[in-house]
Design a protein around this motif. Structure first.
Motif, PDB file in Angstrom:
ATOM      1  N   GLY A 164      15.895  -7.509  -0.323  1.00  0.00           N
ATOM      2  CA  GLY A 164      15.969  -7.337  -1.759  1.00  0.00           C
ATOM      3  C   GLY A 164      15.021  -6.276  -2.297  1.00  0.00           C
ATOM      4  N   ASN A 165      15.024  -6.138  -3.608  1.00  0.00           N
ATOM      5  CA  ASN A 165      14.160  -5.193  -4.303  1.00  0.00           C
ATOM      6  C   ASN A 165      12.973  -5.931  -4.903  1.00  0.00           C
ATOM      7  OD1 ASN A 165      16.101  -3.297  -3.725  1.00  0.00           O
ATOM      8  ND2 ASN A 165      16.966  -3.252  -5.789  1.00  0.00           N
ATOM      9  N   TRP A 166      11.795  -5.334  -4.745  1.00  0.00           N
ATOM     10  CA  TRP A 166      10.557  -5.946  -5.218  1.00  0.00           C
ATOM     11  C   TRP A 166       9.927  -5.046  -6.267  1.00  0.00           C
ATOM     12  CZ3 TRP A 166       8.692 -10.668  -3.216  1.00  0.00           C
ATOM     13  CH2 TRP A 166       9.516 -11.221  -2.222  1.00  0.00           C
ATOM     14  N   TRP A 167       9.923  -5.517  -7.517  1.00  0.00           N
ATOM     15  CA  TRP A 167       9.440  -4.718  -8.642  1.00  0.00           C
ATOM     16  C   TRP A 167       7.923  -4.828  -8.769  1.00  0.00           C
ATOM     17  CZ3 TRP A 167      12.246  -1.856 -12.386  1.00  0.00           C
ATOM     18  CH2 TRP A 167      13.634  -1.809 -12.144  1.00  0.00           C
ATOM     19  N   ALA A 168       7.284  -3.711  -9.000  1.00  0.00           N
ATOM     20  CA  ALA A 168       5.838  -3.705  -9.206  1.00  0.00           C
ATOM     21  C   ALA A 168       5.534  -4.204 -10.614  1.00  0.00           C
ATOM     22  CB  ALA A 168       5.279  -2.294  -9.017  1.00  0.00           C
ATOM     23  N   ASP A 169       4.857  -5.350 -10.718  1.00  0.00           N
ATOM     24  CA  ASP A 169       4.437  -5.795 -12.042  1.00  0.00           C
ATOM     25  C   ASP A 169       3.025  -5.323 -12.357  1.00  0.00           C
ATOM     26  OD1 ASP A 169       3.143  -7.495 -10.304  1.00  0.00           O
ATOM     27  OD2 ASP A 169       3.962  -9.350 -11.141  1.00  0.00           O
ATOM     28  N   TRP A 170       2.365  -4.731 -11.361  1.00  0.00           N
ATOM     29  CA  TRP A 170       1.117  -4.023 -11.616  1.00  0.00           C
ATOM     30  C   TRP A 170       0.892  -3.005 -10.512  1.00  0.00           C
ATOM     31  CZ3 TRP A 170      -0.979  -3.646 -16.110  1.00  0.00           C
ATOM     32  CH2 TRP A 170      -2.186  -2.951 -16.240  1.00  0.00           C
ATOM     33  N   ALA A 171       0.249  -1.907 -10.868  1.00  0.00           N
ATOM     34  CA  ALA A 171      -0.087  -0.866  -9.893  1.00  0.00           C
ATOM     35  C   ALA A 171      -1.504  -0.390 -10.171  1.00  0.00           C
ATOM     36  CB  ALA A 171       0.886   0.309 -10.005  1.00  0.00           C
ATOM     37  N   SER A 172      -2.235  -0.080  -9.129  1.00  0.00           N
ATOM     38  CA  SER A 172      -3.589   0.461  -9.266  1.00  0.00           C
ATOM     39  C   SER A 172      -3.726   1.672  -8.356  1.00  0.00           C
ATOM     40  CB  SER A 172      -4.644  -0.577  -8.878  1.00  0.00           C
ATOM     41  OG  SER A 172      -4.695  -1.636  -9.805  1.00  0.00           O
ATOM     42  N   THR A 173      -4.301   2.724  -8.881  1.00  0.00           N
ATOM     43  CA  THR A 173      -4.651   3.873  -8.063  1.00  0.00           C
ATOM     44  C   THR A 173      -6.064   4.292  -8.447  1.00  0.00           C
ATOM     45  OG1 THR A 173      -3.960   6.068  -7.294  1.00  0.00           O
ATOM     46  CG2 THR A 173      -3.689   5.604  -9.639  1.00  0.00           C
ATOM     47  N   TRP A 203       0.851  -1.202   0.000  1.00  0.00           N
ATOM     48  CA  TRP A 203       0.000   0.000   0.000  1.00  0.00           C
ATOM     49  C   TRP A 203       0.881   1.245   0.000  1.00  0.00           C
ATOM     50  CZ3 TRP A 203      -5.305  -0.309  -0.198  1.00  0.00           C
ATOM     51  CH2 TRP A 203      -5.979   0.926  -0.161  1.00  0.00           C
ATOM     52  N   THR A 204       0.511   2.227  -0.819  1.00  0.00           N
ATOM     53  CA  THR A 204       1.244   3.486  -0.856  1.00  0.00           C
ATOM     54  C   THR A 204       0.301   4.587  -1.316  1.00  0.00           C
ATOM     55  OG1 THR A 204       3.296   4.544  -1.637  1.00  0.00           O
ATOM     56  CG2 THR A 204       2.117   3.144  -3.213  1.00  0.00           C
ATOM     57  N   ALA A 205       0.832   5.744  -1.686  1.00  0.00           N
ATOM     58  CA  ALA A 205       0.006   6.865  -2.154  1.00  0.00           C
ATOM     59  C   ALA A 205      -0.113   6.842  -3.675  1.00  0.00           C
ATOM     60  CB  ALA A 205       0.615   8.191  -1.708  1.00  0.00           C
ATOM     61  N   GLY A 206      -1.220   7.358  -4.179  1.00  0.00           N
ATOM     62  CA  GLY A 206      -1.410   7.427  -5.622  1.00  0.00           C
ATOM     63  C   GLY A 206      -0.342   8.256  -6.300  1.00  0.00           C
ATOM     64  N   HIS A 207       0.082   9.349  -5.637  1.00  0.00           N
ATOM     65  CA  HIS A 207       1.073  10.220  -6.288  1.00  0.00           C
ATOM     66  C   HIS A 207       2.473   9.627  -6.277  1.00  0.00           C
ATOM     67  CE1 HIS A 207       1.820  11.976  -2.132  1.00  0.00           C
ATOM     68  NE2 HIS A 207       3.052  12.007  -2.611  1.00  0.00           N
ATOM     69  N   CYS A 208       2.617   8.429  -5.709  1.00  0.00           N
ATOM     70  CA  CYS A 208       3.896   7.718  -5.756  1.00  0.00           C
ATOM     71  C   CYS A 208       3.963   6.766  -6.940  1.00  0.00           C
ATOM     72  CB  CYS A 208       4.122   6.944  -4.461  1.00  0.00           C
ATOM     73  SG  CYS A 208       4.164   7.977  -2.978  1.00  0.00           S
ATOM     74  N   VAL A 209       2.853   6.626  -7.667  1.00  0.00           N
ATOM     75  CA  VAL A 209       2.833   5.723  -8.811  1.00  0.00           C
ATOM     76  C   VAL A 209       2.381   6.412 -10.097  1.00  0.00           C
ATOM     77  CG1 VAL A 209       2.405   3.754  -7.308  1.00  0.00           C
ATOM     78  CG2 VAL A 209       0.469   4.867  -8.426  1.00  0.00           C
ATOM     79  N   HIS A 210       1.623   7.504  -9.978  1.00  0.00           N
ATOM     80  CA  HIS A 210       1.044   8.170 -11.145  1.00  0.00           C
ATOM     81  C   HIS A 210       1.037   9.674 -10.913  1.00  0.00           C
ATOM     82  CE1 HIS A 210      -1.959   9.322 -14.196  1.00  0.00           C
ATOM     83  NE2 HIS A 210      -1.818   8.118 -14.731  1.00  0.00           N
ATOM     84  N   ALA A 211       1.312  10.439 -11.968  1.00  0.00           N
ATOM     85  CA  ALA A 211       1.438  11.893 -11.838  1.00  0.00           C
ATOM     86  C   ALA A 211       0.105  12.617 -11.717  1.00  0.00           C
ATOM     87  CB  ALA A 211       2.206  12.449 -13.036  1.00  0.00           C
ATOM     88  N   GLY A 212      -1.014  11.920 -11.963  1.00  0.00           N
ATOM     89  CA  GLY A 212      -2.310  12.583 -11.889  1.00  0.00           C
ATOM     90  C   GLY A 212      -2.768  13.093 -13.229  1.00  0.00           C
ATOM     91  N   GLY A 213      -3.612  14.145 -13.206  1.00  0.00           N
ATOM     92  CA  GLY A 213      -4.278  14.615 -14.414  1.00  0.00           C
ATOM     93  C   GLY A 213      -3.382  15.091 -15.528  1.00  0.00           C
TER      94      GLY A 213
END
Length: 402
Positions: free
Chosen positions: A238-247, A192-202
């Motif tokens: 280790g590092n865990w890569w996001a293979d999918w993200a939803s906001t 779980w994280t913030a939307g602005h950490c995965v997508h720039a918005g409008g």
């Protein structure tokens, strides 16, 4: 954390550090409290089987055929992407639609030095653009001084970590939390994280090279002590890569560089996979938290704690901190959902970090850090209700078993 400018300068008094009697025990974020088996039982140290790839692997890109096809659909040359084309933020090729998230693994990209160079995306806006008195807001809380979390983090705050990503401005950083997957008990790969950490918005699209690093800098070492740190000191799991993200659609449509109307919907879920290894995130870390989607009112939420890795001065993003306070209401507009607000001196970089409360004797995630003022005296986070739960359930059902 997105910053907003408040109406007038205020005296920078500080409330004393919140007494943790009772609450800290209840908000225990240890691997033992949350269950799991992510440690070497003989040594008590994190299992190193998923440690970060060696530097010699840097630049190795694994692009599954379905992702390669999706890149080509957008006119992106896959071979050029492998050779560094992901650095091209041409507006026509900045993937923006919800269905367009692509994040191929680039082994060794996130080395310790690159992680330390990542900056928080901290912006300011004027009072006329975002006034805190347009809706129903409680009086501004007194500042609560952030307290350093005890080390090692994998014993005291195992679900908490850092989210790294590349934006048009360069390497950037947020915070995140390992959460349980109701449809895959004991084997969650959800963060779980913030939307602005995965997508720039409008006005933008999906960020790139998103990774989650649980228990980052596990021993809380200083910058000097980390000068020649090896990858396992920085990323013990280790590092865990996001293979999918939803906001949320609310963030994608209304989010801005400073939060904007999307702030009330500023949440996201990542499905991750290890850069090395096959074990699930929850099994590896040994901890995960349930999410409280009941959207309790501020009065019902009770004492709440926010955890994260603040990176803007006076912090440097290397250590984990927390704030404990009783939330009040915060509203950006009568037409938007009310947010929670607590006193806290954490700065940018703590964005996306989980807010925790005790529900029926268990520590659960109830919100995440979204915005705060330019003088860093409080934090605000969204309420998580039906829409947030639907996003979570879709992520779990569609990608949880992968």
């Amino acid at each position: 954390m997105r910053s907003i400018r408040t109406s007038a300068p205020r005296r920078r008094g500080r409330r004393g550090v919140v007494a943790a009697t009772g609450l800290v025990a209840a908000l225990a974020l240890t691997a033992t409290a949350c269950g799991g088996s992510g440690e070497d039982k003989a040594s008590g140290k994190p299992d190193a089987t998923t440690s970060q790839a060696a530097d010699s692997d840097a630049g190795k890109v694994r692009i599954p055929s379905d992702i390669a096809d999706k890149l080509e659909e957008h006119g992106i040359d896959v071979d050029k992407w492998k050779e560094g084309g992901w650095k091209d933020w041409d507006k026509d090729k900045w993937l923006s639609e919800a269905k367009d998230f692509v994040n191929p693994v680039i082994e060794g990209l996130w080395k310790p030095d690159r992680m330390k160079s990542a900056k928080e995306a901290d912006k300011t806006i004027s009072t006329k653009d975002a006034s805190a008195d347009q809706g129903v807001s409680d009086p501004e809380p007194a500042p609560v001084t952030a307290v350093a979390e005890k080390t090692p983090y994998h014993e005291n705050a195992a679900p908490v970590g850092k989210v790294f990503f590349d934006s048009p401005e360069g390497p950037s950083v947020c915070s995140g939390t390992v959460i349980k997957d109701v449809n895959h008990p004991g084997k969650s790969n959800l963060v779980w994280t913030a939307g602005h950490c995965v997508h720039a918005g409008g006005n933008g699209g999906w960020y790139r090279n998103l990774v989650f690093v649980p228990a980052y800098n596990d021993l809380g070492k200083s910058e000097a002590d980390l000068t020649n740190a090896n990858p396992t000191e920085i990323a013990p799991y280790g590092n865990w890569w996001a293979d999918w993200a939803s906001t949320s659609n609310g963030w994608i449509q209304g989010g801005s560089e400073t939060g904007g109307a999307g702030a009330a919907y500023d949440y996201a879920v990542l499905h991750v996979k290890p850069e090395q290894g096959t074990k699930s995130l929850e099994e590896t870390v040994g901890a995960a938290l349930d999410v409280d989607f009941s959207a309790p009112s501020a009065a019902e939420a009770g004492k709440t704690g926010a955890w994260g890795y603040p990176a803007a001065p006076p912090y440097n993003g290397l250590q984990m901190f927390k704030c404990l306070d009783t939330p009040g209401r915060f509203s950006l507009s009568p037409s938007l959902p009310t947010m929670y607000r607590i006193g806290c001196t954490m700065t940018g970089g703590s964005s996306g970090g989980g807010w925790f409360r005790v529900l029926n004797g268990k520590t659960v995630l109830v919100s995440n850090t979204s915005i705060g003022p330019t003088d860093n005296t409080w934090l605000a986070g969204p309420q998580l209700g039906r829409d947030a739960e639907a996003l979570y359930q879709n992520m779990s059902k569609s990608y949880g078993g992968q």
